[in-house]
Structures are given as structure tokens and as C-alpha cells.
Design an enzyme around this catalytic site. Sequence first.
Site, PDB file in Angstrom:
ATOM      1  N   ARG A 166       0.926  -1.082  -0.103  1.00 39.83           N
ATOM      2  CA  ARG A 166      -0.048  -0.105   0.018  1.00 39.83           C
ATOM      3  C   ARG A 166       0.842   1.184  -0.010  1.00 39.83           C
ATOM      4  O   ARG A 166       1.862   1.102   0.526  1.00 39.83           O
ATOM      5  CB  ARG A 166      -0.931  -0.164   1.123  1.00 39.83           C
ATOM      6  CG  ARG A 166      -1.798  -1.108   1.341  1.00 39.83           C
ATOM      7  CD  ARG A 166      -2.586  -1.294   2.636  1.00 39.83           C
ATOM      8  NE  ARG A 166      -3.412  -2.193   3.036  1.00 39.83           N
ATOM      9  CZ  ARG A 166      -3.148  -3.227   3.656  1.00 39.83           C
ATOM     10  NH1 ARG A 166      -2.023  -3.440   4.041  1.00 39.83           N
ATOM     11  NH2 ARG A 166      -3.978  -4.733   3.689  1.00 39.83           N
ATOM     12  N   LYS A 191      -1.885  -2.756   7.912  1.00 41.08           N
ATOM     13  CA  LYS A 191      -3.011  -2.149   8.750  1.00 41.08           C
ATOM     14  C   LYS A 191      -3.150  -3.048  10.135  1.00 41.08           C
ATOM     15  O   LYS A 191      -2.809  -4.054  10.214  1.00 41.08           O
ATOM     16  CB  LYS A 191      -4.210  -2.642   8.053  1.00 41.08           C
ATOM     17  CG  LYS A 191      -4.495  -1.734   6.771  1.00 41.08           C
ATOM     18  CD  LYS A 191      -6.010  -1.939   6.110  1.00 41.08           C
ATOM     19  CE  LYS A 191      -6.282  -1.117   4.947  1.00 41.08           C
ATOM     20  NZ  LYS A 191      -7.671  -1.174   4.278  1.00 41.08           N
ATOM     21  N   HIS A 259      -1.963   2.994  -6.215  1.00 45.30           N
ATOM     22  CA  HIS A 259      -2.876   1.662  -5.642  1.00 45.30           C
ATOM     23  C   HIS A 259      -3.086   0.383  -6.637  1.00 45.30           C
ATOM     24  O   HIS A 259      -3.105  -0.487  -6.487  1.00 45.30           O
ATOM     25  CB  HIS A 259      -3.992   1.931  -4.886  1.00 45.30           C
ATOM     26  CG  HIS A 259      -4.538   1.093  -3.813  1.00 45.30           C
ATOM     27  ND1 HIS A 259      -3.724   0.510  -2.586  1.00 45.30           N
ATOM     28  CD2 HIS A 259      -5.395   0.094  -3.987  1.00 45.30           C
ATOM     29  CE1 HIS A 259      -4.517  -0.478  -2.260  1.00 45.30           C
ATOM     30  NE2 HIS A 259      -5.742  -0.925  -2.702  1.00 45.30           N
ATOM     31  N   ARG A 262      -0.599  -1.920  -6.716  1.00 47.54           N
ATOM     32  CA  ARG A 262      -0.807  -3.299  -5.935  1.00 47.54           C
ATOM     33  C   ARG A 262      -1.712  -4.229  -6.501  1.00 47.54           C
ATOM     34  O   ARG A 262      -1.407  -5.392  -6.369  1.00 47.54           O
ATOM     35  CB  ARG A 262      -1.217  -2.577  -4.553  1.00 47.54           C
ATOM     36  CG  ARG A 262      -1.633  -3.689  -3.500  1.00 47.54           C
ATOM     37  CD  ARG A 262      -2.048  -3.010  -2.241  1.00 47.54           C
ATOM     38  NE  ARG A 262      -2.731  -3.850  -1.180  1.00 47.54           N
ATOM     39  CZ  ARG A 262      -2.446  -4.505  -0.137  1.00 47.54           C
ATOM     40  NH1 ARG A 262      -1.016  -4.725  -0.232  1.00 47.54           N
ATOM     41  NH2 ARG A 262      -3.120  -5.089   0.625  1.00 47.54           N
ATOM     42  N   HIS A 285      -3.666  -9.331   3.788  1.00 48.24           N
ATOM     43  CA  HIS A 285      -5.352  -9.255   4.042  1.00 48.24           C
ATOM     44  C   HIS A 285      -5.543 -10.107   5.035  1.00 48.24           C
ATOM     45  O   HIS A 285      -5.201 -11.282   5.480  1.00 48.24           O
ATOM     46  CB  HIS A 285      -5.860  -9.846   2.489  1.00 48.24           C
ATOM     47  CG  HIS A 285      -5.878  -9.097   1.622  1.00 48.24           C
ATOM     48  ND1 HIS A 285      -6.046  -9.529   0.137  1.00 48.24           N
ATOM     49  CD2 HIS A 285      -5.806  -7.598   1.170  1.00 48.24           C
ATOM     50  CE1 HIS A 285      -6.173  -8.489  -0.734  1.00 48.24           C
ATOM     51  NE2 HIS A 285      -6.028  -7.237  -0.005  1.00 48.24           N
ATOM     52  N   TYR A 294      -9.515 -11.142  -6.674  1.00 44.74           N
ATOM     53  CA  TYR A 294      -8.653 -11.149  -7.729  1.00 44.74           C
ATOM     54  C   TYR A 294      -9.046 -12.331  -8.731  1.00 44.74           C
ATOM     55  O   TYR A 294      -8.331 -12.302 -10.093  1.00 44.74           O
ATOM     56  CB  TYR A 294      -7.103 -11.223  -7.337  1.00 44.74           C
ATOM     57  CG  TYR A 294      -6.719 -10.030  -6.818  1.00 44.74           C
ATOM     58  CD1 TYR A 294      -6.271  -8.797  -7.407  1.00 44.74           C
ATOM     59  CD2 TYR A 294      -6.865  -9.799  -5.222  1.00 44.74           C
ATOM     60  CE1 TYR A 294      -6.112  -7.356  -6.738  1.00 44.74           C
ATOM     61  CE2 TYR A 294      -6.380  -8.609  -4.643  1.00 44.74           C
ATOM     62  CZ  TYR A 294      -5.874  -7.257  -5.347  1.00 44.74           C
ATOM     63  OH  TYR A 294      -5.619  -6.251  -4.743  1.00 44.74           O
TER      64      TYR A 294
END
Length: 326
Positions: A166, A191, A259, A262, A285, A294
Site C-alpha cells: 500500500r 493495517k 494503488h 498493488r 489481507h 482477484y
Amino acid sequence: MAEAVLVHATAEVLGEKAAWLAQLSNERHASAHTLDAYERDLRQFLVFLTGYHARPAAMEDLVDLGTTELRAFLASRRRDGAGAKTLGRGLAGVRSFVRHLERKGLASAAGAKAMRAPKQPKSLPRPLSVADALSVTEEAGAYAAEPWIAARDTAVLTLLYGCGLRISEALSLPGDALGDPAARSMPVAGKGGKTRLVPLLPAVLVAAAEYRRLCPHPLPANGPLFRGARGGPLRPQIVQRAMALLRGALGLPESATPHALRHSFATHLLSAGGDLRTIQDLLGHASLSTTQNYTAVDAARLLSVYDDTHPRARRRRPVPSQAGIA
């Protein structure tokens, strides 16, 4: 005359709101962006309750919050133009706060839990093609004012595509990151403060080394790796601006953002045979369902290739006349 201040909740409710936000920050390590969003969503709900009951929102309004009030709140936000994603996040914030009250014995979260979130429209990632992604990394510094800034932009965009970071993760790297040319991986804080290990491609290390060589500012370990023109931390807007220049020069769509690199990292790995679990770990994730988006992108690409190349899928072309053929 002084402007009146709108009181949208009692002191007790505001105190619990502050305690809830502190818990999200200290115990759950929520990011500043998440905290701002949750604070805003809860404030909007308390303002709604103030109008709904014609008085500041009080604890008695939250003790046994039902679906009636929540449906009315979502309806009012929808009338203001909020979409399904915004409504879902707003409901999640209210639920989190009411669960906080429930854990302290101050309310029941049954009504909030029973309330179904608005159906979310499917939003698939929009990656670049392999050729376009490579063009971005090769031309990244073409429009920079100084050689060291060109090297910086190249290093940042190569990092986003080469490691699937990110933009916030890349710009948070410390000054001693990417300093070892023999390194094959590095830890990245994602995150929620979760750290993952990402592999390093030679191209990433080469780009980083060139940036380090040309950067006129010191890069101590306790400072950021990537610097702005005056030596301060590099801001995301500067990277986005550089990408916008590349979009125009290379004829790329508006969806070609930092982004999107990514997204390209993940999609190209999947196309080359990478498994979802590995890609999930590389992207950081929390849920495999996020990574599974994806597969839909890759399936769409495969079908497009099939339609364009399979003899029985292609549109039938007119059979050339046999006249004049020996």
C-alpha cells in the site's frame, strides 16, 4: 454574537464515545484513518438521534437500540446521497460502539446485531496490464525536476508493483530499509499494526540503491526513507501527482493509480500460477475473501483471451472468394 454550539449528545454518551475510541486505538490498534471514520459515523448517528427524539442523544436511547431507529438513520443518510459502502461502514461503527456499551453492561447490542447491512455492490480491482505496469516503473522518473527526485519516484513505484505494498506502507518505511543489497525480504507494518514479510526483487533493491545514492538528505533509521523535495516525509499526494503525469504520457486510464500497482502485483502473480493463500499473506489481507476478488479479475482476463483467440469463439469472418486462386 457568539455562534451557538450544537449539543448532539449528553456528557455521559460523549464520555463513553471517547472511551470507545481509546479502546479501538490502544487495544485493537486501529489506524488514524479508521478512528476518524468511526468517530464521524457515530457522530452522524448521534446527531440523527438528537433530531429523532428532539433532544440530545442520551444513554436511554442506546440501552435497547432497535432496528427501527437504525433503519430510519440509514434512510436519512441515503436521502443525503450516501451509497451502500458508506451506509455499511456507518452501521459497523454504530454496532461497534453499542457492543462496547454491552461489554460494560450499559446496553444490549441485540438490535444492532440483527440489523442487516445494505447489500454492497461488487467492486473488482482494476489492475494494469503487465506491459503498462512495466512502463510505469521504467518511466516513473521521466518528468521529475531533479535526478534524485526521479530516482525517488522510480523507487517508490517499483516498490508498489514489485512488493504489492500500500502507498502508506511504502511511505512509512524507516530510513534504514532497503539498505542491504543482499536482502531477499523485509518486514512491513500493515493495517492494524500487523507485520508481514515481503520478498524483495533485485529491481526493487537496485531502484532503492540509486535513490539512496542521489538523495541529498540524511536517511537515519529513526526517520522516513522517502523524502519530499525539502527533506520532510514524502506525502502520498506527491506520488499520486507523479502517477497522474505518467497516465497522461503513457495514455493510461484514470484507474491507473499508485494503488492499482498493488492490484497489478496480485493479479499478475495469480496469472502466473501463484496460489491465493500465498498472495493473501503477501498483501497482508486479514480475510481470504478479499484476496479472492482477484480470481474474478483473472477469470475475466482469461475469458477475454479465449474470445479473442479460440477459433470457435472468434466471430466468423467472411470466406474469401475462390476466384483467381490458382
